[in-house]
Design a protein around this motif. Structure first.
Motif, PDB file in Angstrom:
ATOM      1  N   GLY A   9     120.688  21.517  19.286  1.00  0.00           N
ATOM      2  CA  GLY A   9     120.031  22.734  19.182  1.00  0.00           C
ATOM      3  C   GLY A   9     120.687  23.675  18.450  1.00  0.00           C
ATOM      4  N   ASN A  10     121.810  24.041  18.829  1.00  0.00           N
ATOM      5  CA  ASN A  10     122.736  24.941  17.675  1.00  0.00           C
ATOM      6  C   ASN A  10     122.568  24.794  16.182  1.00  0.00           C
ATOM      7  N   SER A  11     122.976  23.589  15.960  1.00  0.00           N
ATOM      8  CA  SER A  11     122.727  23.031  14.563  1.00  0.00           C
ATOM      9  C   SER A  11     121.685  23.066  13.931  1.00  0.00           C
ATOM     10  N   LEU A  12     120.618  22.455  14.386  1.00  0.00           N
ATOM     11  CA  LEU A  12     119.181  22.519  14.023  1.00  0.00           C
ATOM     12  C   LEU A  12     118.651  23.948  13.731  1.00  0.00           C
ATOM     13  N   ALA A  13     118.781  24.882  14.855  1.00  0.00           N
ATOM     14  CA  ALA A  13     118.375  26.373  14.835  1.00  0.00           C
ATOM     15  C   ALA A  13     119.319  27.074  13.667  1.00  0.00           C
ATOM     16  N   TYR A  14     120.364  26.687  13.499  1.00  0.00           N
ATOM     17  CA  TYR A  14     121.256  27.444  12.440  1.00  0.00           C
ATOM     18  C   TYR A  14     120.634  27.009  11.070  1.00  0.00           C
ATOM     19  N   ARG A  15     120.346  25.795  10.891  1.00  0.00           N
ATOM     20  CA  ARG A  15     119.969  25.338   9.599  1.00  0.00           C
ATOM     21  C   ARG A  15     118.385  26.032   9.344  1.00  0.00           C
ATOM     22  N   ALA A  16     117.521  25.804  10.247  1.00  0.00           N
ATOM     23  CA  ALA A  16     116.339  26.539  10.312  1.00  0.00           C
ATOM     24  C   ALA A  16     116.257  27.891   9.622  1.00  0.00           C
ATOM     25  N   PHE A  17     117.317  28.604  10.421  1.00  0.00           N
ATOM     26  CA  PHE A  17     117.326  29.963  10.087  1.00  0.00           C
ATOM     27  C   PHE A  17     117.502  30.356   8.589  1.00  0.00           C
ATOM     28  N   PHE A  18     118.697  29.480   7.990  1.00  0.00           N
ATOM     29  CA  PHE A  18     118.659  29.568   6.761  1.00  0.00           C
ATOM     30  C   PHE A  18     117.705  29.139   5.451  1.00  0.00           C
ATOM     31  N   ALA A  19     117.129  28.212   6.209  1.00  0.00           N
ATOM     32  CA  ALA A  19     116.137  27.446   5.346  1.00  0.00           C
ATOM     33  C   ALA A  19     114.651  28.247   5.029  1.00  0.00           C
ATOM     34  N   LEU A  20     114.376  28.977   5.905  1.00  0.00           N
ATOM     35  CA  LEU A  20     112.986  29.635   5.933  1.00  0.00           C
ATOM     36  C   LEU A  20     113.306  31.094   5.705  1.00  0.00           C
ATOM     37  N   PRO A  21     112.123  31.495   5.006  1.00  0.00           N
ATOM     38  CA  PRO A  21     112.323  33.266   4.925  1.00  0.00           C
ATOM     39  C   PRO A  21     112.160  33.755   6.132  1.00  0.00           C
ATOM     40  N   PRO A  22     112.617  34.910   6.223  1.00  0.00           N
ATOM     41  CA  PRO A  22     112.300  35.899   7.372  1.00  0.00           C
ATOM     42  C   PRO A  22     111.195  35.838   8.083  1.00  0.00           C
ATOM     43  N   LEU A  23     110.772  35.864   9.226  1.00  0.00           N
ATOM     44  CA  LEU A  23     109.673  36.110  10.069  1.00  0.00           C
ATOM     45  C   LEU A  23     109.797  36.828  11.271  1.00  0.00           C
ATOM     46  N   THR A  24     109.195  37.561  11.402  1.00  0.00           N
ATOM     47  CA  THR A  24     108.969  38.437  12.718  1.00  0.00           C
ATOM     48  C   THR A  24     107.614  38.455  13.417  1.00  0.00           C
ATOM     49  N   ASN A  25     107.523  38.788  14.735  1.00  0.00           N
ATOM     50  CA  ASN A  25     106.198  39.026  15.374  1.00  0.00           C
ATOM     51  C   ASN A  25     106.185  40.407  15.372  1.00  0.00           C
ATOM     52  N   SER A  26     104.925  40.779  16.044  1.00  0.00           N
ATOM     53  CA  SER A  26     104.675  42.249  15.827  1.00  0.00           C
ATOM     54  C   SER A  26     105.598  43.136  16.795  1.00  0.00           C
ATOM     55  N   SER A  27     106.308  42.522  17.621  1.00  0.00           N
ATOM     56  CA  SER A  27     107.247  43.120  18.527  1.00  0.00           C
ATOM     57  C   SER A  27     108.508  43.330  17.651  1.00  0.00           C
ATOM     58  N   GLY A  28     108.705  42.609  16.694  1.00  0.00           N
ATOM     59  CA  GLY A  28     109.932  42.849  15.804  1.00  0.00           C
ATOM     60  C   GLY A  28     110.988  41.699  15.745  1.00  0.00           C
ATOM     61  N   LEU A  29     110.559  40.855  16.868  1.00  0.00           N
ATOM     62  CA  LEU A  29     111.373  39.603  17.118  1.00  0.00           C
ATOM     63  C   LEU A  29     111.504  38.572  15.891  1.00  0.00           C
ATOM     64  N   HIS A  30     112.453  38.385  15.378  1.00  0.00           N
ATOM     65  CA  HIS A  30     112.937  37.175  14.362  1.00  0.00           C
ATOM     66  C   HIS A  30     112.376  35.925  15.034  1.00  0.00           C
ATOM     67  N   THR A  31     111.765  35.144  13.994  1.00  0.00           N
ATOM     68  CA  THR A  31     111.276  33.840  14.767  1.00  0.00           C
ATOM     69  C   THR A  31     111.216  32.605  13.770  1.00  0.00           C
ATOM     70  N   ASN A  32     111.978  32.863  12.588  1.00  0.00           N
ATOM     71  CA  ASN A  32     111.923  31.924  11.486  1.00  0.00           C
ATOM     72  C   ASN A  32     112.641  30.527  11.989  1.00  0.00           C
ATOM     73  N   ALA A  33     113.894  30.727  12.644  1.00  0.00           N
ATOM     74  CA  ALA A  33     114.531  29.527  13.377  1.00  0.00           C
ATOM     75  C   ALA A  33     113.643  28.839  14.084  1.00  0.00           C
ATOM     76  N   VAL A  34     113.132  29.598  15.209  1.00  0.00           N
ATOM     77  CA  VAL A  34     112.199  28.875  16.241  1.00  0.00           C
ATOM     78  C   VAL A  34     111.078  28.149  15.532  1.00  0.00           C
TER      79      VAL A  34
END
Length: 889
Positions: A9-34
């Motif tokens: 989980g940690n390794s893949l979330a970290y990779r996804a975070f740096f692979a994708l552009p920033p994404l946030t929902n309307s509440s301001g939560l960052h969601t690109n790694a998820v």
């Protein structure tokens, strides 16, 4: 048989975070790694159809490994808060999927995975471990496969014992010995100084383990022996640290990890909270409770593609009957250069079936109705890589018209920093039915071969299906991001304009080019003799090793640095040494002339197409993050015109008709004019409005002098800072350019910003905007994502800040000349002129013009280019002509 999927989980979330552009929902939560993790998870669930699934996480920073080595993982960058806040969301998502996730204080995710994989293997299950960390390779066995992510998380490379043997020449259990010797900087595992992967592998191939290597240390020599002896305990400890512990008290049985699919009622609310609307639509979870496969509704991305039909002569009537309903067509062609592509066939999508037509039937004249359909402007089409399609089919006598959408162009505009624009990568990214990787179908390198017709038909049909599914997804995102004008009015028509330029080509006088090559060969011979005379010895000037020995040992010049392979003799090193010895300038000149001969003379001669006597470059439209075009096969944008010998190569580029002229039109200081508009700086705008020499004006304002007091050095410094500002230059960079101290350079920048306060304000505000939004835009809404702008690493963050400053400027300049090309092509057609656009080289357009149209073209080309877009300052174009490209400039 049971099949277990284990995710790190940690390794893949970290990779996804740096692979994708920033994404946030309307509440301001960052969601690109998820989001990235979810798309990968969905793909693997679909591909592997596991019976059991678990995701393991690290429970905290301190593990049992810290008891033996306090510095374990010390020095790691702190996890960005934008990523940390996503781990609870990820766990919530997994609960929604009905997937077990587990962590245990004192242990790492690796240890949990190692333990569970061992237990599952002992019970006869097949196991796939998915991670971004190659340490996991030690777990591979006949029943355990390790999939390591590459290119972010869109692709994985699978390793069993055979693949590890093939790549490293090791058994899986020897991976820990490899880490023991070479260490791992990311985990602060020391290893043995001076032992990298190559040396470590050599030692293990000879001796098998860390212990055996250390036992044979007396047989070794020099520094290696010294380091192994001094750091023997480090090697043993590093091996222990790298060893995955496989006896963690998990307290879970394999049955507890069973997975039978998600419940829409559980997953729907989580996806809705994350605002993954496209995923909800694809999974048919848009309703209040949502619906999953268990509810009897198949998800679109899991729904099978239509069956494929291989069209032979007997099926031509059937294809002709359905063609009126076709919109999606995919061209199956191989080869990097579209001008020499091997066209295999065309795949046509309908809801009932995808039809694959081998191109041989078109070439044989048995499918004339297909050629007519492709050439009919009224028949709307959607494709993948329009530019390549037009070029490849044009060489086969077909003019493609009526294309309204292009998946590749749309995906590029949505994220120009994303390298994965293949249909394989895009179907992974958007969780669609997966298209195989090209290499898996055709093979790679020496193993490349066109597959059997049936396999090729299925492959191309899957791609046509992918294009059909991607078009509406991408179109929605383009509209949401205000990119419709950029896409429909600029990039799509530009693909046609570029194709026309490339197919037309530009005439190159081969005889004159060969003659010039002979002249350069004579120059090289002269330079070689001069170098030998000044060096006092003969040697291979092209050999960095021999050159280093002559310069630093024989001539005693001060070396910059020495590597394992010898002295550094790069251009930067030699330029610093130029004042110390006259041989240096000769060597630099030799290198320039040598490159001209090999790259531009010999290279151009190879690219002249015998049938036309011309070179046909190919403009890559989806490469540069700024939106600039890139020229290939050959690269006509890189001819080194600062060198007279380089400029002279332009003499061989001539009009294709006798008595015609080459006309070159060049934007003057377009990026500085864009800066004046974007920044709104009044002094900068004033200079361009009154058509003043901008570098002289800058020198006057910064140094506080009149125009007649500005000397050449002042203007040179002003020019350096003007262009440096466009690229967000640092004080150090400016000091190098001007050969002054960093302190002087910083003072010069301060003086500049004191005068041009609007520019400074723009620089500060654009960085702030980029940090808040995660991207910057050009005037035409072209985006560039900058995830590193929030990085804790200073170098990464600084680079992103400079990119934020210059992308709106460079990108807008690129957009402007593209607009000019589209408008110029339309104007030439409207005026029914014979004149032809031939090339785009950075800020310059090149035409061939009949004598009788020259006066008109000298008027309308600047007119179109200067009015391509309306800025607060005038655009200015300089146009000139000659009998060849050299004379025109």
């Amino acid at each position: 048989m049971s099949k277990l999927l284990l995710f790190d989980g940690n390794s893949l979330a970290y990779r996804a975070f740096f692979a994708l552009p920033p994404l946030t929902n309307s509440s301001g939560l960052h969601t690109n790694a998820v989001y990235g993790f979810t798309t990968m998870l969905l793909r693997l669930l679909e591909e592997e159809k596991p019976t059991h699934v678990m995701v393991a996480f690290d429970a905290g920073k301190t593990t049992f490994r810290h008891e033996g080595y306090e510095q374990y993982k010390a020095g790691r960058e702190k996890t960005p808060s934008e990523l940390s806040e996503q781990f609870p969301l990820l766990r919530e998502l997994l609960t929604g999927f009905g997937i077990t996730h587990f962590e245990l204080p004192g242990y790492e995710a690796d240890d949990i995975i190692g333990t569970v994989s061992r237990q599952a293997e002992e019970q006869g299950a097949e196991v796939l471990v998915v991670s971004g960390d190659k340490d996991m390779l030690q777990l591979a066995s006949p029943r355990v496969t390790v999939a390591v992510t590459r290119k972010g998380i869109s692709e994985v490379e699978r390793y069993g014992p055979e693949q590890i043997q093939e790549k490293y020449g090791l058994k899986p259990e020897q991976i820990i010995d490899l880490k023991g010797l070479m260490g791992d900087a990311s985990d602060n595992i020391p290893g043995v100084p001076g032992v990298g992967e190559k040396t470590a592998l050599k030692l293990l191939h000879e001796h098998g383990s860390v212990e055996e290597v250390l036992a044979r240390v007396e047989d070794m020599k020099g520094k290696l022996q010294e380091n192994l002896r001094s750091h023997a305990e480090d090697a043993r400890m590093s091996k222990r640290l790298a060893t995955i512990y496989r006896e963690v008290p998990i307290g879970k049985e394999l049955d507890e990890l069973a997975y039978s699919g998600y419940e829409g009622s559980s997953l729907g609310p989580v996806l809705r909270k994350l605002e993954f609307k496209s995923l909800m639509e694809r999974l048919e979870l848009s309703g209040a409770a949502g619906a999953g496969p268990e509810d009897g509704q198949a998800a679109p991305e899991g729904a099978p593609a239509p069956p494929f039909r291989l069209v032979g002569e007997a099926e031509l009537d059937e294809l002709e009957a359905v063609l009126s309903r076709v919109e999606t067509v995919y061209l199956e062609a191989t080869g990097d250069n579209p001008h020499h592509a091997l066209v295999s066939g065309l795949a046509f999508y309908t809801e009932e079936a995808c039809y694959y037509l081998p191109f041989a039937l078109v070439e044989a004249g048995k499918a004339e109705f297909v050629k007519l359909w492709l050439e009919d402007e009224r028949k709307a089409k959607q494709v993948y890589d329009l530019h390549k399609m037009i070029v490849a089919l044009a060489w086969n006598g077909i003019q493609v018209r009526g294309v309204r959408a292009d998946v590749m162009l749309a995906a590029y505009l949505l994220d120009p920093t994303e390298s994965g624009l293949s249909l394989h990568a895009l179907t992974d990214k958007y969780s669609l039915p997966r298209v195989a990787h090209e290499e898996d179908v055709y093979g790679k390198g020496a193993r490349f071969q066109v597959p059997p017709l049936e396999k090729l038909a299925e492959f191309a049909s899957r791609k046509a299906d992918a294009v059909h599914r991607l078009i509406p997804l991408l179109a929605g995102q383009l509209e949401e991001k205000e990119m419709n004008h950029l896409y429909y009015d600029l990039e799509l028509p530009l693909a046609g304009v570029l194709s026309t330029l490339e197919l037309r080509g530009i005439t190159v006088d081969g005889a004159e080019l060969r003659e010039y090559g002979e002249k350069l060969a004579e120059d090289l011979a002269t330079l070689t003799r001069e170098v030998y005379a000044l060096a006092g010895t003969e040697f291979n000037i092209g050999s960095p090793k021999q050159l280093g020995e002559v310069l630093f040992e024989k001539l005693g010049l001060p070396p910059d640095k020495k590597t394992k392979t010898g002295y550094s003799t790069g251009a930067e090193v030699l330029e610093k040494l130029e004042p110390y010895h006259p041989v240096i300038s000769k060597i630099l000149h030799y290198r320039q002339v040598s490159k001209l001969q090999s790259t531009y003379v010999e290279g151009l001669l190879k690219e002249i197409r015998p049938q036309t006597g011309k070179v046909h470059t190919y403009y890559q439209q989806t490469i540069a993050a700024t939106g600039r075009l890139s020229s290939q096969f050959p690269n006509l944008q890189n001819i080194p015109i600062r060198l007279e010998e380089g400029r002279r190569i332009r003499k061989v580029f001539k009009p294709s008709q006798p008595g015609w002229r080459i006309l070159a039109a060049d934007y003057s200081q377009i990026e500085l004019r864009v800066l004046a508009h974007i920044s709104g700086d009044e002094k900068l705008k004033e200079a361009f409005v009154h058509d003043l020499d901008i570098h002289t004006k800058t020198a006057m304002d910064v140094f506080g002098v009149t125009a007649d007091q500005v000397d050449s050095n002042m203007r040179r410094q002003a020019k350096a800072v003007n262009f440096g500002i466009v690229y967000g230059i640092s004080g150090f960079g400016l000091s190098v350019n001007l050969n002054i101290s960093v302190k002087e350079a910083e003072r010069f920048k301060e003086q500049y910003f004191a005068v041009f306060q609007g520019v400074q304000r723009y620089m500060e505000e654009i960085v702030k905007e980029a940090r808040e939004a995660g991207y910057v835009t050009t005037l035409l809404h072209r985006r560039r994502y900058l995830p590193e702008i929030k990085a804790s690493n200073f170098n990464l963050r600084s680079f992103a800040e400079r990119t934020a400053m210059n992308t709106p400027i460079q990108g807008t300049a690129a957009d402007i000349i593209k607009l000019a090309m589209v408008q110029m092509a339309a104007r030439l057609s409207e005026e029914k002129l014979q004149s032809r656009m031939l090339l785009q080289v950075h800020d310059e357009l090149v035409f061939e013009v009949p004598e009788e149209e020259l006066d008109l073209m000298r008027r309308i080309v600047p007119e179109v280019m200067e009015n391509a877009i309306k800025l607060d300052v005038p655009l200015k174009v300089d146009a000139s002509d000659g009998s060849n490209w050299y004379e025109a400039k």
